[in-house]
Write an enzyme that holds these catalytic residues in place. Structure first.
Site, PDB file in Angstrom:
ATOM      1  N   SER A 252     -15.573 -26.559  96.264  1.00  0.00           N
ATOM      2  CA  SER A 252     -16.036 -27.100  97.536  1.00  0.00           C
ATOM      3  C   SER A 252     -17.272 -26.401  98.078  1.00  0.00           C
ATOM      4  O   SER A 252     -18.076 -27.022  98.756  1.00  0.00           O
ATOM      5  CB  SER A 252     -14.910 -27.049  98.564  1.00  0.00           C
ATOM      6  OG  SER A 252     -14.492 -25.720  98.786  1.00  0.00           O
TER       7      SER A 252
ATOM      8  N   HIS B 218     -13.227 -32.863  95.889  1.00  0.00           N
ATOM      9  CA  HIS B 218     -14.674 -33.128  95.917  1.00  0.00           C
ATOM     10  C   HIS B 218     -15.166 -33.920  94.707  1.00  0.00           C
ATOM     11  O   HIS B 218     -16.366 -34.054  94.506  1.00  0.00           O
ATOM     12  CB  HIS B 218     -15.450 -31.814  96.045  1.00  0.00           C
ATOM     13  CG  HIS B 218     -15.244 -31.175  97.377  1.00  0.00           C
ATOM     14  ND1 HIS B 218     -15.947 -31.560  98.498  1.00  0.00           N
ATOM     15  CD2 HIS B 218     -14.363 -30.243  97.794  1.00  0.00           C
ATOM     16  CE1 HIS B 218     -15.522 -30.866  99.537  1.00  0.00           C
ATOM     17  NE2 HIS B 218     -14.552 -30.059  99.142  1.00  0.00           N
TER      18      HIS B 218
ATOM     19  N   LYS C 262     -12.595 -37.634 102.235  1.00  0.00           N
ATOM     20  CA  LYS C 262     -13.947 -37.271 101.802  1.00  0.00           C
ATOM     21  C   LYS C 262     -14.644 -38.517 101.248  1.00  0.00           C
ATOM     22  O   LYS C 262     -15.003 -39.384 102.027  1.00  0.00           O
ATOM     23  CB  LYS C 262     -13.857 -36.088 100.839  1.00  0.00           C
ATOM     24  CG  LYS C 262     -13.454 -34.844 101.655  1.00  0.00           C
ATOM     25  CD  LYS C 262     -13.151 -33.601 100.892  1.00  0.00           C
ATOM     26  CE  LYS C 262     -12.803 -32.494 101.900  1.00  0.00           C
ATOM     27  NZ  LYS C 262     -12.074 -31.375 101.321  1.00  0.00           N
TER      28      LYS C 262
END
Ligand SMILES: *Cc1c(COP(=O)(O)O)cnc(C)c1O
Length: 389
Positions: A175, A203, A234
């Site tokens: 990250s 991610h 995300k």
């Protein structure tokens, strides 16, 4: 009561405050009446403001109301939750998937539920705080291996024999550094030393791998990973998280994972938005957005490399600009803010001491001109910071 502690944080350049954003998420946001290029969002595909997600969420609110009322084990488990789980399992080619209220809740809940007394977790030194906390909450032994170092991992697997189950836990795209874990090597060790792999794809999910299926898919290692976790807040532009794996494991988690059992389920509008996001990600629009993201991150990578900021994995949308001291990172971030670029400083304890940085997150919806402005803005800010010393 905390006057001294707060004063110390301020003196060390580690004091944190919250921002007040006056716009929806997007490649540009408004703060304090100013229009800023946003490099501080993990909404990599720009889906958080997408009309399809908004429509799905509004429809769900109209049909289902706002709250979910209770935990998944009581009345809170709607058809929308169940359908999203089926869609995620199908997308990832797993037997089953289970939603959690956030990635933080998933990592703490799953690791503490799976790893028991007598088991051992091998955890990457740069794993996210939620993984660290999950390890701490579990009753198992913890062994931290050097970041992405398969030799160190192998040595530690060799000497740390345990009677129970061995888990290796790693992020796929880290990250704060944007580098990719050496999954082929890790999977090989997991096989050789009889360990299970728990992979955090927070991610990677949505943009990496075939149709955005994550790093496991990128490396073609789906079948070798026991549990894959990912967030929906995300690249999915929604909220919540999932874990995906074998049916028995998922059943065990329904029976044991405390954040699932003892917390109110996500409001129905949230899985509705996530389902809409997944449909886009699997489809042509996802493909188009991944191409734009790729174009933007190549442009930024080139610009930053020309300034000497080299990195291990060129192909991810997370760019660390490591500056060293917290004070320097804050100074450069403030300079960028003056220039209309929002990229707050990341400082310890989020990153190790002496590696304070800016963290640029690229979005598919940024424009090439914005990427150019970021590169030239950083160059100016760095020159000024050097001049001040
Ligand atoms: C953001 C993040 C999480 C937490 O996910 P949330 O849904 O934001 O709680 C977990 N793991 C990693 C690696 C992350 O970056």
């Amino acid at each position: 009561m905390f006057e001294e502690s707060l004063a110390r944080l301020k003196a060390e350049g580690l004091y944190r405050t919250l921002w007040r954003v006056d716009s929806p998420q997007g490649p540009r946001i408004r703060i304090g009446g100013r229009d800023l290029i946003c490099l501080a969002s993990n909404d990599y595909l720009g889906l958080a403001g997408h009309p399809a997600l908004k429509a799905a969420a509004s429809r769900a609110v109209t049909e289902w109301g706002t709250g979910s009322g209770a935990s998944r084990l009581l009345s809170g488990s709607s058809r929308l939750h169940a359908e999203l789980e089926e869609e995620i399992a199908d997308f990832l080619g797993c037997e089953a998937a289970l939603l959690f209220n956030s990635g933080y809740a998933a990592n703490t809940g799953v690791l503490s539920a799976l790893a028991q007394r007598g088991d051992r977790i091998f955890s990457d030194a740069l794993n996210h705080a939620s993984i660290i906390d999950g390890c701490r909450l579990s009753q198992s032994e913890i062994t931290v291996y050097k970041h992405s170092d398969v030799n160190d991992l192998e040595n530690k697997l060799k000497v740390n024999i345990c009677s129970g189950v061995r888990w290796i836990v790693t992020e796929s795209v880290f990250s704060m550094d944007g580098d990719v874990a050496p999954l082929p090597g890790i999977v090989e060790l997991a096989g050789r030393y009889d360990a299970h792999l728990y992979l955090d794809e927070a991610h990677a999910m949505g943009w990496m791998g075939r149709k955005g299926r994550g790093a496991a898919s990128h490396f073609g290692l789906e079948d070798r990973i026991t549990l894959r976790m990912g967030t929906l807040g995300k690249a999915f532009g929604s909220f919540g998280a999932y874990v995906a794996g074998g049916r028995e494991l998922i059943e065990m988690l329904i029976n044991r994972a405390r954040p699932l059992i003892y917390s109110t389920a996500l409001p129905p509008a949230v899985p509705a938005a996530s389902s809409a996001a997944l449909a886009l990600i699997r489809g042509e629009e996802g493909e188009r957005l991944r191409v734009s993201l790729d174009r933007n991150l190549s442009a930024l990578a080139e610009g930053l490399e020309s300034m000497g900021f080299l990195r291990v994995s060129r192909e991810t949308p997370v760019f660390p600009v490591i500056l060293g001291s917290a004070k320097k990172a804050v100074q450069v971030a403030e300079d960028l803010l003056e220039q209309g670029i929002f990229a707050p400083a990341i400082r310890p304890p989020t990153v190790p001491e002496g590696t304070s940085r800016l963290r640029f997150s690229v979005m598919a919806t940024h424009t090439p001109e914005e990427m150019e402005r970021v590169v030239s803005g950083l160059r100016k800010a760095l020159n000024r910071a050097e001049g001040d010393r």
